[in-house]
Write a protein that holds these residues in place. Structure first.
Motif, PDB file in Angstrom:
ATOM      1  N   MET A   1       0.847  -1.183   0.000  1.00  0.00           N
ATOM      2  CA  MET A   1       0.000   0.000   0.000  1.00  0.00           C
ATOM      3  C   MET A   1       0.895   1.250   0.000  1.00  0.00           C
ATOM      4  N   PRO A   2       0.633   2.206  -0.903  1.00  0.00           N
ATOM      5  CA  PRO A   2       1.490   3.398  -1.006  1.00  0.00           C
ATOM      6  C   PRO A   2       1.414   4.279   0.242  1.00  0.00           C
ATOM      7  N   LEU A   3       2.520   4.959   0.525  1.00  0.00           N
ATOM      8  CA  LEU A   3       2.569   5.866   1.669  1.00  0.00           C
ATOM      9  C   LEU A   3       1.785   7.139   1.361  1.00  0.00           C
ATOM     10  N   THR A   4       0.967   7.550   2.329  1.00  0.00           N
ATOM     11  CA  THR A   4       0.176   8.765   2.189  1.00  0.00           C
ATOM     12  C   THR A   4       0.808   9.886   3.019  1.00  0.00           C
ATOM     13  N   PHE A   5       0.209  11.057   2.950  1.00  0.00           N
ATOM     14  CA  PHE A   5       0.710  12.226   3.658  1.00  0.00           C
ATOM     15  C   PHE A   5       0.846  11.958   5.154  1.00  0.00           C
ATOM     16  N   VAL A   6      -0.196  11.386   5.781  1.00  0.00           N
ATOM     17  CA  VAL A   6      -0.156  11.126   7.220  1.00  0.00           C
ATOM     18  C   VAL A   6       0.900  10.077   7.568  1.00  0.00           C
ATOM     19  N   ASP A   7       1.136   9.118   6.675  1.00  0.00           N
ATOM     20  CA  ASP A   7       2.193   8.128   6.914  1.00  0.00           C
ATOM     21  C   ASP A   7       3.558   8.802   6.968  1.00  0.00           C
ATOM     22  N   LEU A   8       3.740   9.824   6.149  1.00  0.00           N
ATOM     23  CA  LEU A   8       5.040  10.480   6.044  1.00  0.00           C
ATOM     24  C   LEU A   8       5.321  11.452   7.187  1.00  0.00           C
ATOM     25  N   TYR A   9       4.310  12.233   7.618  1.00  0.00           N
ATOM     26  CA  TYR A   9       4.572  13.188   8.692  1.00  0.00           C
ATOM     27  C   TYR A   9       4.158  12.653  10.057  1.00  0.00           C
ATOM     28  N   GLY A  10       3.409  11.565  10.105  1.00  0.00           N
ATOM     29  CA  GLY A  10       2.807  11.070  11.334  1.00  0.00           C
ATOM     30  C   GLY A  10       3.737  10.345  12.276  1.00  0.00           C
ATOM     31  N   SER A  11       3.118   9.592  13.193  1.00  0.00           N
ATOM     32  CA  SER A  11       3.850   8.963  14.299  1.00  0.00           C
ATOM     33  C   SER A  11       4.849   7.902  13.854  1.00  0.00           C
ATOM     34  N   ALA A  12       4.714   7.376  12.644  1.00  0.00           N
ATOM     35  CA  ALA A  12       5.685   6.393  12.147  1.00  0.00           C
ATOM     36  C   ALA A  12       6.627   7.018  11.116  1.00  0.00           C
ATOM     37  N   GLY A  13       6.521   8.328  10.902  1.00  0.00           N
ATOM     38  CA  GLY A  13       7.344   9.007   9.903  1.00  0.00           C
ATOM     39  C   GLY A  13       8.187  10.100  10.517  1.00  0.00           C
ATOM     40  N   LEU A  14       7.984  11.320  10.053  1.00  0.00           N
ATOM     41  CA  LEU A  14       8.775  12.462  10.499  1.00  0.00           C
ATOM     42  C   LEU A  14       8.655  12.708  12.006  1.00  0.00           C
ATOM     43  N   ALA A  15       7.460  12.571  12.561  1.00  0.00           N
ATOM     44  CA  ALA A  15       7.267  12.796  14.000  1.00  0.00           C
ATOM     45  C   ALA A  15       8.129  11.846  14.827  1.00  0.00           C
ATOM     46  N   LEU A  16       8.247  10.607  14.370  1.00  0.00           N
ATOM     47  CA  LEU A  16       9.078   9.622  15.067  1.00  0.00           C
ATOM     48  C   LEU A  16      10.553  10.015  15.016  1.00  0.00           C
ATOM     49  N   LEU A  17      11.020  10.436  13.841  1.00  0.00           N
ATOM     50  CA  LEU A  17      12.441  10.768  13.680  1.00  0.00           C
ATOM     51  C   LEU A  17      12.875  11.994  14.469  1.00  0.00           C
ATOM     52  N   VAL A  18      11.971  12.974  14.612  1.00  0.00           N
ATOM     53  CA  VAL A  18      12.353  14.190  15.342  1.00  0.00           C
ATOM     54  C   VAL A  18      11.843  14.190  16.780  1.00  0.00           C
ATOM     55  N   GLY A  19      11.158  13.117  17.182  1.00  0.00           N
ATOM     56  CA  GLY A  19      10.700  12.989  18.566  1.00  0.00           C
ATOM     57  C   GLY A  19       9.599  13.952  18.940  1.00  0.00           C
ATOM     58  N   GLU A  20       8.651  14.160  18.052  1.00  0.00           N
ATOM     59  CA  GLU A  20       7.539  15.077  18.323  1.00  0.00           C
ATOM     60  C   GLU A  20       6.235  14.313  18.496  1.00  0.00           C
ATOM     61  N   ASP A  21       5.294  14.938  19.214  1.00  0.00           N
ATOM     62  CA  ASP A  21       3.969  14.362  19.426  1.00  0.00           C
ATOM     63  C   ASP A  21       3.048  14.849  18.312  1.00  0.00           C
ATOM     64  N   VAL A  22       2.630  13.945  17.447  1.00  0.00           N
ATOM     65  CA  VAL A  22       1.791  14.308  16.305  1.00  0.00           C
ATOM     66  C   VAL A  22       0.367  14.673  16.736  1.00  0.00           C
ATOM     67  N   ASN A  23      -0.007  14.357  17.982  1.00  0.00           N
ATOM     68  CA  ASN A  23      -1.362  14.669  18.458  1.00  0.00           C
ATOM     69  C   ASN A  23      -1.522  16.141  18.830  1.00  0.00           C
ATOM     70  N   ASP A  24      -0.429  16.852  19.020  1.00  0.00           N
ATOM     71  CA  ASP A  24      -0.486  18.287  19.280  1.00  0.00           C
ATOM     72  C   ASP A  24      -0.713  18.993  17.945  1.00  0.00           C
ATOM     73  N   SER A  25      -1.777  19.805  17.847  1.00  0.00           N
ATOM     74  CA  SER A  25      -2.153  20.398  16.555  1.00  0.00           C
ATOM     75  C   SER A  25      -1.085  21.340  16.009  1.00  0.00           C
ATOM     76  N   ALA A  26      -0.429  22.117  16.858  1.00  0.00           N
ATOM     77  CA  ALA A  26       0.618  23.029  16.390  1.00  0.00           C
ATOM     78  C   ALA A  26       1.807  22.236  15.849  1.00  0.00           C
ATOM     79  N   THR A  27       2.161  21.181  16.543  1.00  0.00           N
ATOM     80  CA  THR A  27       3.268  20.336  16.097  1.00  0.00           C
ATOM     81  C   THR A  27       2.901  19.620  14.804  1.00  0.00           C
ATOM     82  N   SER A  28       1.686  19.116  14.725  1.00  0.00           N
ATOM     83  CA  SER A  28       1.229  18.426  13.523  1.00  0.00           C
ATOM     84  C   SER A  28       1.279  19.357  12.312  1.00  0.00           C
ATOM     85  N   THR A  29       0.849  20.593  12.494  1.00  0.00           N
ATOM     86  CA  THR A  29       0.887  21.581  11.418  1.00  0.00           C
ATOM     87  C   THR A  29       2.328  21.859  10.992  1.00  0.00           C
TER      88      THR A  29
END
Length: 195
Positions: A1-29
Motif C-alpha cells: 500500500m502506497p505511503l500517504t501524507f499522514v504516513d510520512l509526517y505522522g507517528s511512524a514518519g517524520l514525527a518519530l524521527l524528530v521525537g515530536e507528538d503528532v497529536n499536538d495540533s501546532a506540532t502536527s501543522t
C-alpha cells in the motif's frame, strides 16, 4: 500500500524521527509544513512523474484556438500548476509535426500574426497575460489546418503541490516517498524542536 501524507509526517514518519507528538495540533501543522517543503524542493523539476500532456481540440478545456486566433491558455488544474513546456506539436497525415518553442527575441524575427497570414503553426512562445499563461503561435490558425488536423498536443511539466489531506499521496514514485521523510528531517530542528 502506497505511503500517504499522514504516513510520512505522522507517528511512524517524520514525527518519530524528530521525537515530536503528532497529536499536538501546532506540532502536527509544523510537521506537515516541513514535509511539504521537502516535497516541493526535492521532487519538482523535469522528472517523469511531473510530466503531463494536453490535447487541444475544439471541445477541450482549454480549447484549440479558433480560426484566425493565435493564442491558447496552458492547462491548469486545482491540484497541478503549469511549470514549463516540454514540446508542442500535432499529427499531420500520421506524422508528428513539431511546433518549435522559441524565446522572445527569436519570436520577433519569425512571427506573422495578421489574420491574412493564417496557416499552420511552426513556432510558438509562452506569454503571460494579466490572468493566464498562454501559448502564442507564430501564425493564426487557418480553417483548412483546423479541418485537416484538429488536435494539437502540449507536453509539459507541473509544479508539485503541497498536500493538505491526510490521505493524499505525493506526486512522486512510491520508492522515493520514504526519502522525503529523511529530507524533511533537515528542515526540522533537533532535540524535539521544529523550526
Amino acid at each position: 500500500m502506497p505511503l500517504t501524507f499522514v504516513d510520512l509526517y505522522g507517528s511512524a514518519g517524520l514525527a518519530l524521527l524528530v521525537g515530536e507528538d503528532v497529536n499536538d495540533s501546532a506540532t502536527s501543522t509544523a510537521l506537515q509544513r516541513v514535509l511539504n517543503d521537502a516535497l516541493v524542493k526535492w521532487t519538482g523539476g523535469r522528472f517523469y512523474w511531473n510530466k503531463r500532456s494536453h490535447d487541444y481540440t475544439s471541445s477541450s478545456s482549454p480549447a484549440l484556438a479558433t480560426v484566425n486566433t493565435s493564442t491558447m491558455n496552458v492547462p491548469t488544474t486545482s491540484t497541478a500548476a503549469f511549470d514549463q513546456p516540454y514540446r508542442l506539436g500535432y499529427r499531420d497525415t500520421g506524422r508528428w509535426q513539431e511546433v518549435e518553442l522559441v524565446e522572445d527575441d527569436e519570436w520577433l524575427l519569425r512571427s506573422a500574426t495578421r489574420t491574412s497570414d493564417a496557416g499552420e503553426p511552426r513556432f510558438a512562445r509562452l506569454i503571460q497575460t494579466t490572468s493566464a499563461v498562454q501559448l502564442e503561435l507564430n501564425l493564426p490558425l487557418s480553417q483548412q489546418w483546423i479541418d485537416r488536423v484538429g488536435t494539437m498536443t502540449l507536453e509539459y511539466f507541473i509544479v508539485p503541490t503541497r498536500m493538505t489531506n491526510s490521505t493524499e499521496e505525493p506526486a512522486c514514485p512510491d520508492s522515493l516517498r520514504p526519502h522525503l521523510v529523511t529530507l524533511a528531517v533537515g528542515g526540522a530542528g533537533c532535540c524535539g524542536v521544529l523550526l
